[in-house]
Design a protein around this motif. Structure first.
Motif, PDB file in Angstrom:
ATOM      1  N   UNK A   1       0.826  -1.208   0.000  1.00 33.31           N
ATOM      2  CA  UNK A   1       0.000   0.000   0.000  1.00 33.31           C
ATOM      3  C   UNK A   1       0.862   1.259   0.000  1.00 33.31           C
ATOM      4  N   UNK A   2       1.930   1.234   0.780  1.00 35.56           N
ATOM      5  CA  UNK A   2       2.841   2.382   0.841  1.00 35.56           C
ATOM      6  C   UNK A   2       3.508   2.626  -0.503  1.00 35.56           C
ATOM      7  N   UNK A   3       3.968   1.542  -1.118  1.00 35.51           N
ATOM      8  CA  UNK A   3       4.634   1.665  -2.416  1.00 35.51           C
ATOM      9  C   UNK A   3       3.680   2.192  -3.489  1.00 35.51           C
TER      10      UNK A   3
ATOM     11  N   UNK B   1      -9.488  11.149   3.777  1.00 36.11           N
ATOM     12  CA  UNK B   1      -8.230  11.476   3.087  1.00 36.11           C
ATOM     13  C   UNK B   1      -8.246  10.974   1.653  1.00 36.11           C
ATOM     14  N   UNK B   2      -8.785   9.765   1.443  1.00 35.35           N
ATOM     15  CA  UNK B   2      -8.864   9.246   0.084  1.00 35.35           C
ATOM     16  C   UNK B   2      -9.798  10.111  -0.773  1.00 35.35           C
ATOM     17  N   UNK B   3     -10.909  10.542  -0.200  1.00 37.18           N
ATOM     18  CA  UNK B   3     -11.838  11.404  -0.925  1.00 37.18           C
ATOM     19  C   UNK B   3     -11.143  12.684  -1.368  1.00 37.18           C
ATOM     20  N   UNK B   4     -10.307  13.247  -0.499  1.00 41.64           N
ATOM     21  CA  UNK B   4      -9.561  14.459  -0.835  1.00 41.64           C
ATOM     22  C   UNK B   4      -8.590  14.210  -1.992  1.00 41.64           C
ATOM     23  N   UNK B   5      -7.866  13.065  -1.932  1.00 43.13           N
ATOM     24  CA  UNK B   5      -6.929  12.718  -3.008  1.00 43.13           C
ATOM     25  C   UNK B   5      -7.684  12.524  -4.315  1.00 43.13           C
ATOM     26  N   UNK B   6      -8.788  11.795  -4.254  1.00 48.67           N
ATOM     27  CA  UNK B   6      -9.576  11.499  -5.457  1.00 48.67           C
ATOM     28  C   UNK B   6     -10.107  12.777  -6.097  1.00 48.67           C
ATOM     29  N   UNK B   7     -10.604  13.693  -5.291  1.00 48.85           N
ATOM     30  CA  UNK B   7     -11.131  14.959  -5.819  1.00 48.85           C
ATOM     31  C   UNK B   7     -10.032  15.783  -6.487  1.00 48.85           C
ATOM     32  N   UNK B   8      -8.841  15.765  -5.890  1.00 45.75           N
ATOM     33  CA  UNK B   8      -7.717  16.493  -6.482  1.00 45.75           C
ATOM     34  C   UNK B   8      -7.304  15.873  -7.807  1.00 45.75           C
TER      35      UNK B   8
ATOM     36  N   UNK C   1      -1.579  16.715  -2.662  1.00 49.58           N
ATOM     37  CA  UNK C   1      -1.618  15.253  -2.631  1.00 49.58           C
ATOM     38  C   UNK C   1      -0.436  14.703  -1.846  1.00 49.58           C
ATOM     39  N   UNK C   2       0.715  15.335  -1.999  1.00 44.93           N
ATOM     40  CA  UNK C   2       1.903  14.903  -1.263  1.00 44.93           C
ATOM     41  C   UNK C   2       1.645  14.937   0.247  1.00 44.93           C
ATOM     42  N   UNK C   3       1.043  16.019   0.733  1.00 50.26           N
ATOM     43  CA  UNK C   3       0.754  16.143   2.165  1.00 50.26           C
ATOM     44  C   UNK C   3      -0.300  15.122   2.602  1.00 50.26           C
ATOM     45  N   UNK C   4      -1.336  14.959   1.767  1.00 51.09           N
ATOM     46  CA  UNK C   4      -2.416  14.032   2.113  1.00 51.09           C
ATOM     47  C   UNK C   4      -1.922  12.592   2.093  1.00 51.09           C
TER      48      UNK C   4
ATOM     49  N   UNK D   1      -0.309  11.579   5.325  1.00 44.83           N
ATOM     50  CA  UNK D   1      -1.294  11.345   6.387  1.00 44.83           C
ATOM     51  C   UNK D   1      -2.034  10.020   6.196  1.00 44.83           C
ATOM     52  N   UNK D   2      -2.416   9.718   4.951  1.00 44.78           N
ATOM     53  CA  UNK D   2      -3.204   8.502   4.722  1.00 44.78           C
ATOM     54  C   UNK D   2      -2.371   7.250   4.962  1.00 44.78           C
ATOM     55  N   UNK D   3      -1.090   7.297   4.616  1.00 45.54           N
ATOM     56  CA  UNK D   3      -0.221   6.143   4.837  1.00 45.54           C
ATOM     57  C   UNK D   3      -0.060   5.874   6.335  1.00 45.54           C
ATOM     58  N   UNK D   4       0.048   6.930   7.109  1.00 40.67           N
ATOM     59  CA  UNK D   4       0.162   6.763   8.563  1.00 40.67           C
ATOM     60  C   UNK D   4      -1.098   6.114   9.143  1.00 40.67           C
TER      61      UNK D   4
END
Length: 267
Positions: A155-157, A214-221, A239-242, A245-248
């Motif tokens: 998932x991280x990769x 967080x995924x919703x934010x990435x998807x919208x971007x 997206x880099x910042x999000x 956070x999502x990986x954590x």
């Protein structure tokens, strides 16, 4: 006799912990590798330029420090000096590939960078398999943990690859279709979390809710960039910042899953 038995018991317990620590470090090495390529693409594209050169250098330093730990051992980190032939050979291959990979930085030929990147990734996969083999031959059972150890790494990769591909797309070094593919692969890896419906009384409610938001934010971007044609680098920074956070939060979720599974199997 009891002293000998205690020594043998302690020896194998330490090695069991060391195998887990070593495999975890290999997973971290793969993530660092993806970060390096991503951060280098940021440097070329001008994203985070003032700080990103330092981030990039720090990532290289951390990769080299961890590689040294795996080769020479690090008692503080519970990493033993390797003794299994396949582990030693895999580490030698990684050391050679790393030297080659480092020479690619400083230029703009992404094809050459990706060639060595792919080679080093394959070497790290070989190393992880060698650790599992060595553990099995030492009668240390890590099979029940294998999927847990690898799941979060994947998932991280995939998250790193999504951001890296997007950064290349924004500087016209990669395609929209490849970026969509990276997005679909990452989404598929966390689909079980995205789709789950929990009540607010569930112990995982807050974590799952965070991941879904967080995924919703990435998807919208991504929709703005890939479908609506907005190619401003500010979207990549968001997206880099999000992604961080999502990986954590995914790590928190998978850890709770593993603990829950261990608790269930012990009853």
């Amino acid at each position: 006799m009891w002293i000998l038995l205690l020594f043998v018991s302690t020896f194998f317990t330490q090695n069991e912990h060391s195998f887990r620590s070593s495999i975890q470090m290999v997973n971290e090495q793969e993530i660092l590798l993806e970060q390096m390529v991503k951060e280098y693409s940021y440097i070329l594209s001008g994203v985070y330029y003032k700080n990103n050169r330092q981030y990039f250098n720090d990532t290289q330093t951390k990769f080299e420090e961890q590689l040294s730990d795996l080769i020479h051992g690090n008692e503080t980190k519970n990493i033993s000096v390797p003794f299994h032939f396949s582990v030693i050979e895999a580490l030698r291959s990684i050391k050679r590939s790393w030297k080659q990979f480092k020479t690619t930085f400083g230029g703009t030929k992404f094809k050459r960078i990706h060639t060595y990147h792919k080679k080093l990734k394959k070497n790290l996969e070989t190393l992880r398999n060698a650790y599992f083999l060595a553990a099995k031959e030492a009668s240390i059972d890590l099979e029940s943990e294998k999927m847990t150890l690898i799941a979060f790494k994947n998932e991280s990769l995939l998250a790193e690859r999504l951001v890296k591909t997007l950064s290349l797309y924004l500087i016209n070094k990669d395609t929209r279709s490849n970026t969509l593919l990276a997005k679909d692969r990452f989404q598929a890896s966390i689909q079980d979390i995205i789709d789950v419906q929990l009540t607010d009384a569930h112990p995982n409610f807050v974590i799952v809710n965070d991941i879904q938001s967080l995924w919703k934010s990435i998807d919208e971007t991504l929709v703005k960039v890939l479908y609506e044609g907005f190619k401003d680098k500010v979207y990549l920074m968001n997206i880099h910042k999000t992604e961080t956070l999502i990986i954590k939060r995914i790590a928190d979720f998978r850890e709770r899953e593993a603990l829950s599974a261990d608790s269930s199997s012990s009853h």
